[in-house]
Design a protein around this motif. Structure first.
Motif, PDB file in Angstrom:
ATOM      1  N   ALA A  81       1.001  -1.369  -0.023  1.00  0.00           N
ATOM      2  CA  ALA A  81      -0.023   0.100  -0.182  1.00  0.00           C
ATOM      3  C   ALA A  81       0.818   1.358   0.127  1.00  0.00           C
ATOM      4  O   ALA A  81       0.517   2.132  -0.731  1.00  0.00           O
ATOM      5  CB  ALA A  81      -0.857   0.041   1.276  1.00  0.00           C
ATOM      6  N   ASN A  82       1.853   1.377   0.975  1.00  0.00           N
ATOM      7  CA  ASN A  82       2.893   2.383   0.792  1.00  0.00           C
ATOM      8  C   ASN A  82       3.376   2.474  -0.305  1.00  0.00           C
ATOM      9  O   ASN A  82       3.794   3.898  -0.782  1.00  0.00           O
ATOM     10  CB  ASN A  82       3.835   2.391   1.997  1.00  0.00           C
ATOM     11  N   GLN A  83       3.784   1.526  -1.007  1.00  0.00           N
ATOM     12  CA  GLN A  83       4.524   1.653  -2.595  1.00  0.00           C
ATOM     13  C   GLN A  83       3.407   1.984  -3.398  1.00  0.00           C
ATOM     14  O   GLN A  83       3.998   2.997  -4.422  1.00  0.00           O
ATOM     15  CB  GLN A  83       5.181   0.545  -2.792  1.00  0.00           C
ATOM     16  N   LEU A  84       2.610   1.881  -3.288  1.00  0.00           N
ATOM     17  CA  LEU A  84       1.317   2.242  -4.284  1.00  0.00           C
ATOM     18  C   LEU A  84       1.375   3.791  -4.215  1.00  0.00           C
ATOM     19  O   LEU A  84       1.069   4.450  -5.364  1.00  0.00           O
ATOM     20  CB  LEU A  84       0.084   1.394  -4.104  1.00  0.00           C
ATOM     21  N   ILE A  85       1.346   4.384  -3.105  1.00  0.00           N
ATOM     22  CA  ILE A  85       1.122   5.575  -2.828  1.00  0.00           C
ATOM     23  C   ILE A  85       2.429   6.408  -3.174  1.00  0.00           C
ATOM     24  O   ILE A  85       2.136   7.554  -3.766  1.00  0.00           O
ATOM     25  CB  ILE A  85       0.617   6.096  -1.294  1.00  0.00           C
ATOM     26  N   ALA A  86       3.401   5.916  -2.622  1.00  0.00           N
ATOM     27  CA  ALA A  86       4.566   6.875  -2.887  1.00  0.00           C
ATOM     28  C   ALA A  86       5.065   6.822  -4.367  1.00  0.00           C
ATOM     29  O   ALA A  86       5.377   7.853  -4.846  1.00  0.00           O
ATOM     30  CB  ALA A  86       5.575   5.958  -2.354  1.00  0.00           C
ATOM     31  N   ARG A  87       4.539   5.780  -5.199  1.00  0.00           N
ATOM     32  CA  ARG A  87       4.818   5.751  -6.555  1.00  0.00           C
ATOM     33  C   ARG A  87       4.139   6.731  -7.261  1.00  0.00           C
ATOM     34  O   ARG A  87       4.232   7.413  -8.183  1.00  0.00           O
ATOM     35  CB  ARG A  87       4.488   4.221  -7.275  1.00  0.00           C
ATOM     36  N   ALA A  88       2.748   6.757  -6.860  1.00  0.00           N
ATOM     37  CA  ALA A  88       1.807   7.806  -7.662  1.00  0.00           C
ATOM     38  C   ALA A  88       2.044   9.170  -7.168  1.00  0.00           C
ATOM     39  O   ALA A  88       1.970   9.933  -8.102  1.00  0.00           O
ATOM     40  CB  ALA A  88       0.206   7.401  -6.763  1.00  0.00           C
ATOM     41  N   VAL A  89       2.848   9.360  -5.848  1.00  0.00           N
ATOM     42  CA  VAL A  89       3.285  10.784  -5.629  1.00  0.00           C
ATOM     43  C   VAL A  89       4.330  11.183  -6.581  1.00  0.00           C
ATOM     44  O   VAL A  89       4.489  12.210  -7.480  1.00  0.00           O
ATOM     45  CB  VAL A  89       3.607  11.016  -4.402  1.00  0.00           C
ATOM     46  N   GLU A  90       5.116  10.113  -6.954  1.00  0.00           N
ATOM     47  CA  GLU A  90       6.385  10.365  -7.680  1.00  0.00           C
ATOM     48  C   GLU A  90       6.072  10.691  -9.193  1.00  0.00           C
ATOM     49  O   GLU A  90       6.771  11.259  -9.734  1.00  0.00           O
ATOM     50  CB  GLU A  90       7.363   9.109  -7.577  1.00  0.00           C
ATOM     51  N   MET A  91       4.827   9.945  -9.697  1.00  0.00           N
ATOM     52  CA  MET A  91       4.541  10.113 -10.869  1.00  0.00           C
ATOM     53  C   MET A  91       3.505  11.512 -10.985  1.00  0.00           C
ATOM     54  O   MET A  91       2.935  11.529 -12.442  1.00  0.00           O
ATOM     55  CB  MET A  91       3.868   8.716 -11.349  1.00  0.00           C
ATOM     56  N   ARG A  92       3.324  11.978 -10.185  1.00  0.00           N
ATOM     57  CA  ARG A  92       2.229  13.119 -10.068  1.00  0.00           C
ATOM     58  C   ARG A  92       0.837  12.636 -10.567  1.00  0.00           C
ATOM     59  O   ARG A  92       0.079  13.341 -11.102  1.00  0.00           O
ATOM     60  CB  ARG A  92       2.762  14.131 -11.307  1.00  0.00           C
ATOM     61  N   ALA A  93       0.654  11.707  -9.958  1.00  0.00           N
ATOM     62  CA  ALA A  93      -0.963  11.115 -10.272  1.00  0.00           C
ATOM     63  C   ALA A  93      -1.908  12.147  -9.506  1.00  0.00           C
ATOM     64  O   ALA A  93      -1.641  12.250  -8.385  1.00  0.00           O
ATOM     65  CB  ALA A  93      -0.909   9.483  -9.755  1.00  0.00           C
ATOM     66  N   SER A  94      -2.971  12.268 -10.128  1.00  0.00           N
ATOM     67  CA  SER A  94      -4.115  12.718  -9.284  1.00  0.00           C
ATOM     68  C   SER A  94      -4.912  11.949  -8.611  1.00  0.00           C
ATOM     69  O   SER A  94      -5.516  12.009  -7.444  1.00  0.00           O
ATOM     70  CB  SER A  94      -5.003  13.734 -10.139  1.00  0.00           C
ATOM     71  N   ASP A  95      -4.859  10.409  -8.979  1.00  0.00           N
ATOM     72  CA  ASP A  95      -5.992   9.622  -8.542  1.00  0.00           C
ATOM     73  C   ASP A  95      -5.147   8.202  -8.789  1.00  0.00           C
ATOM     74  O   ASP A  95      -4.605   7.885  -9.721  1.00  0.00           O
ATOM     75  CB  ASP A  95      -7.024   9.448  -9.237  1.00  0.00           C
ATOM     76  N   ILE A  96      -5.496   7.245  -7.775  1.00  0.00           N
ATOM     77  CA  ILE A  96      -5.142   6.013  -7.813  1.00  0.00           C
ATOM     78  C   ILE A  96      -6.319   5.238  -7.973  1.00  0.00           C
ATOM     79  O   ILE A  96      -7.329   5.307  -6.918  1.00  0.00           O
ATOM     80  CB  ILE A  96      -4.382   5.435  -6.598  1.00  0.00           C
ATOM     81  N   HIS A  97      -6.616   4.141  -8.702  1.00  0.00           N
ATOM     82  CA  HIS A  97      -7.795   3.400  -8.760  1.00  0.00           C
ATOM     83  C   HIS A  97      -7.345   2.049  -8.706  1.00  0.00           C
ATOM     84  O   HIS A  97      -6.428   1.320  -9.232  1.00  0.00           O
ATOM     85  CB  HIS A  97      -8.270   3.526 -10.575  1.00  0.00           C
ATOM     86  N   ILE A  98      -7.989   1.064  -7.594  1.00  0.00           N
ATOM     87  CA  ILE A  98      -7.858  -0.170  -7.697  1.00  0.00           C
ATOM     88  C   ILE A  98      -9.165  -0.755  -7.735  1.00  0.00           C
ATOM     89  O   ILE A  98     -10.170  -0.618  -7.413  1.00  0.00           O
ATOM     90  CB  ILE A  98      -7.639  -0.430  -5.866  1.00  0.00           C
ATOM     91  N   GLU A  99      -8.985  -1.704  -8.697  1.00  0.00           N
ATOM     92  CA  GLU A  99     -10.218  -2.183  -9.429  1.00  0.00           C
ATOM     93  C   GLU A  99     -10.098  -3.725  -9.583  1.00  0.00           C
ATOM     94  O   GLU A  99      -9.439  -4.283 -10.438  1.00  0.00           O
ATOM     95  CB  GLU A  99     -10.303  -1.645 -10.976  1.00  0.00           C
ATOM     96  N   PRO A 100     -11.026  -4.402  -8.634  1.00  0.00           N
ATOM     97  CA  PRO A 100     -11.070  -5.840  -8.805  1.00  0.00           C
ATOM     98  C   PRO A 100     -11.749  -6.318 -10.086  1.00  0.00           C
ATOM     99  O   PRO A 100     -12.959  -5.935 -10.360  1.00  0.00           O
ATOM    100  CB  PRO A 100     -11.756  -6.194  -7.572  1.00  0.00           C
ATOM    101  N   ARG A 101     -11.163  -7.143 -10.901  1.00  0.00           N
ATOM    102  CA  ARG A 101     -12.011  -7.609 -12.194  1.00  0.00           C
ATOM    103  C   ARG A 101     -12.123  -9.167 -11.895  1.00  0.00           C
ATOM    104  O   ARG A 101     -11.682  -9.691 -11.030  1.00  0.00           O
ATOM    105  CB  ARG A 101     -11.118  -7.281 -13.453  1.00  0.00           C
ATOM    106  N   GLU A 102     -12.619  -9.886 -12.816  1.00  0.00           N
ATOM    107  CA  GLU A 102     -12.727 -11.246 -12.693  1.00  0.00           C
ATOM    108  C   GLU A 102     -11.931 -12.312 -12.398  1.00  0.00           C
ATOM    109  O   GLU A 102     -11.975 -13.135 -11.529  1.00  0.00           O
ATOM    110  CB  GLU A 102     -13.668 -11.898 -14.028  1.00  0.00           C
ATOM    111  N   HIS A 103     -10.575 -11.902 -13.181  1.00  0.00           N
ATOM    112  CA  HIS A 103      -9.579 -12.866 -13.114  1.00  0.00           C
ATOM    113  C   HIS A 103      -8.331 -11.925 -12.724  1.00  0.00           C
ATOM    114  O   HIS A 103      -7.240 -12.538 -12.597  1.00  0.00           O
ATOM    115  CB  HIS A 103      -9.338 -13.542 -14.367  1.00  0.00           C
ATOM    116  N   LYS A 104      -8.314 -10.760 -12.290  1.00  0.00           N
ATOM    117  CA  LYS A 104      -7.137 -10.025 -12.037  1.00  0.00           C
ATOM    118  C   LYS A 104      -7.507  -8.685 -11.343  1.00  0.00           C
ATOM    119  O   LYS A 104      -8.683  -8.349 -11.066  1.00  0.00           O
ATOM    120  CB  LYS A 104      -6.282  -9.664 -13.199  1.00  0.00           C
ATOM    121  N   LEU A 105      -6.513  -8.163 -10.658  1.00  0.00           N
ATOM    122  CA  LEU A 105      -6.702  -6.815 -10.095  1.00  0.00           C
ATOM    123  C   LEU A 105      -5.924  -5.983 -10.736  1.00  0.00           C
ATOM    124  O   LEU A 105      -4.755  -6.392 -11.341  1.00  0.00           O
ATOM    125  CB  LEU A 105      -5.946  -6.861  -8.750  1.00  0.00           C
TER     126      LEU A 105
END
Length: 567
Positions: free
Chosen positions: A188-212
């Motif tokens: 979770a921390n890596q997900l947030i840190a990488r978003a900040v480094e890449m200047r992302a405005s939103d992080i989407h976590i989307e469960p799908r049928e066979h993958k995340l």
């Protein structure tokens, strides 16, 4: 382990660097005192503690280290594309030591180090390679990004993918245990840190049928990221919900929450939204990076002439100034920039927002809570009894709020607000359709700014090209204007993640409410008629403003057409 004298010497150097950061204005004295009180409470060294607490940025620490030690700083684009010394030192060691080898020569190894004071690691590498070590300084975020690229096989070692089985969807206690485990916390921390480094405005976590699926919205466009195994989805979502203080046992209803977390020396606020889907809970994390917001009209894309005309409306002692556009068009940032211009010791400023996105020093900010009846209209009535000079209303959503805003303007207040409309002229029609009396509009509205956001071309890889004459004719170019027209496009490079764009800029149209526009309002004229009069009086439409930006090489003409087609 290093001996006590070595540790004392290291601490002395780090504290001296902290004092230098205070002297340069990069760190407050209170922040230094706080870190001094907390040093030794964990495994972090003093400088790492400064960034972990969000007191100072990684870059500022790196520059202070470089000045103190007389070392150079290795930029992100100077880190290698292929791994060096992987067999001799091992990917896990390099990750743990926060090192990227830059050069391996006959008698010397050059290293980019997040911690150049780590003498133990330097001596160990000298013994292993039998070569002298020449350290350079790099930020931890740059080193970790290089590790992600150079050693993908070691990205998430020992992640317990097999543990998050289908039973986790129904076992709250098991989810709590998984979400509290080190691998999921790190993920979770890596997900947030990488978003900040890449200047992302939103992080989407989307469960799908066979993958995340993990997607970041960068410069307004969604980009797919490498995702962890699908079995980790429930644990990751639960971890985010725990951080946002949401109910992890409730998976049938939407929930909203907030997270405040220091990332790479920056204080990051996040708005969290969860909704149930057929494959699990979908999470969107809005990243609100206070250090990234630039409250300057030039940074927003306003040229000098537009800024003067806009400030002439902002500086009116009373009346209403509206900023319009769809969700995500930068309206609030424009209003914050206007408030920053207006903020002075002799003025009382209030904002009513849903929610408060950024804190402004010297401004009283109120967040509405509809669930307890604290809506825009209710708060606005109370604010008017607080003797304000200037009031910003996050959004005019109904005729009740509009009428209170008008009454505030009529009684000597300056009111700033937003509205969801496609154009400046269309705002008049929208307010009339809401039931606001025409004579009140003509008495209070000073001006209307409509805006969109276009992606800004990456200055590192943009290139000019001559468009086809037929295309220029479709855009309205003719004669010498067509012969001289040059547009630009982005090739894509490491600095822009191959997209050709980096950042965004506003395209706007500003319509002052003049005597002619007031006559149209009283006559309930059509939007097209109001717009034609505004253009005749000198208004540049968003399309015209966008073309000017495209000709200047700021954006592409395709971006302009994309955002103004519906305007």
């Amino acid at each position: 382990m290093p001996d006590a004298p070595a540790l004392a010497e290291r601490e002395s150097v780090e504290i001296a660097i902290g004092e230098a950061l205070v002297a340069s204005g990069k760190l407050s004295s209170a922040g230094l005192d706080r870190a001094l009180r907390l040093r030794g409470a964990g495994s972090d060294h003093f400088l790492a503690l400064l960034t972990k607490l969000g007191l100072v940025s990684e870059r500022d620490v790196a520059e202070a280290l470089a000045a103190r030690l007389g070392l150079a700083i290795a930029a992100a684009d100077e880190l290698p594309e292929l791994p060096l010394l992987e067999e001799e030192l091992g990917a896990n060691f390099l990750r743990h030591a926060k090192i990227v080898p830059l050069a391996d020569e006959a008698e010397c190894v050059t290293l980019a180090m997040a911690d150049p004071l780590d003498e133990v690691t330097i001596r160990a590498i000298e013994l292993r390679t039998r070569k002298r070590v020449a350290p350079l300084i790099a930020t931890l975020s740059d080193i970790e990004a290089a590790h992600e690229r150079l050693f993908p096989a070691a990205r998430h070692p020992s992640e317990p993918a097999h543990e998050a089985t289908a039973d986790a969807h129904h076992d709250v206690e098991r989810l709590k245990d998984l979400a509290s485990g080190a691998p999921v916390i790190r993920l979770a921390n890596q997900l947030i840190a990488r978003a900040v480094e890449m200047r992302a405005s939103d992080i989407h976590i989307e469960p799908r049928e066979h993958k995340l699926a993990i997607r970041y919205r960068i410069d307004g466009a969604l980009q797919d990221m490498e995702a962890p195994p699908a079995a980790l989805g429930p644990a990751l979502v639960s971890r985010v919900k725990i951080m946002a203080r949401l109910d992890i046992a409730e998976r049938r209803l939407p929930q909203d929450g907030r997270i405040r977390i220091p990332v790479r020396g920056r204080q990051i606020d996040m708005r969290i939204s969860t909704v149930p889907t057929i494959f699990g809970e979908n999470v969107v994390m809005r990243v609100l990076d206070r250090s990234a917001i630039e409250l300057e009209f030039a940074k927003l894309g306003f040229d000098d002439a537009l800024e003067r005309r806009f400030l002439a409306l902002v500086d009116q002692p009373n009346g209403i100034l509206l900023v319009t556009g769809p969700t995500g068009s930068g309206k609030t940032t424009t209003l914050y920039t206007a408030l920053r211009h207006l903020n002075a010791p002799d003025k009382k400023l209030f904002t009513v927002e849903d929610p408060v996105e950024y804190q402004l020093d010297g401004v009283s900010q109120i967040e509405i809570k509809p669930q307890i009846g604290l809506n825009f209209a209710h708060v606005l009535r109370s604010i008017l009894r607080q003797d304000p000079d200037i009031v910003m209303i996050g959004e005019i959503r109904d005729v009740e709020t509009a009428e209170i805003a008008i009454q505030a303007a009529l009684t000597g207040h300056l009111v700033l607000s937003t509205l969801h409309t496609n154009s400046a002229a269309g705002t008049v029609t929208r307010l009339l359709d809401m039931g606001v009396p025409d004579y009140l509009l003509t008495s209070t509205i000073n001006g209307i700014l409509a805006q969109r956001l276009v992606r800004r071309l990456c200055v590192n890889c943009r290139e000019a090209y001559a468009p086809l004459p037929e295309f220029l004719a479709q855009l309205g170019f003719a004669g010498d204007a067509a012969k001289d027209a040059t547009f630009h496009r982005g090739r894509g490079c490491a600095q822009c993640n191959g997209t050709g764009f980096r950042g965004r800029v506003c395209v706007v149209e500003l319509m002052p409410v003049t005597a002619a526009i007031r006559r149209h309002i009283l006559a309930h004229a059509e939007t097209q008629e109001i717009e034609a009069t505004a253009i005749a009086e000198g208004m540049h439409t968003m399309f015209r403003s966008g073309l000017d930006l495209a000709l200047a090489g700021t954006t592409t003409v395709e971006e302009v057409l994309r955002v103004t087609r519906t305007a």
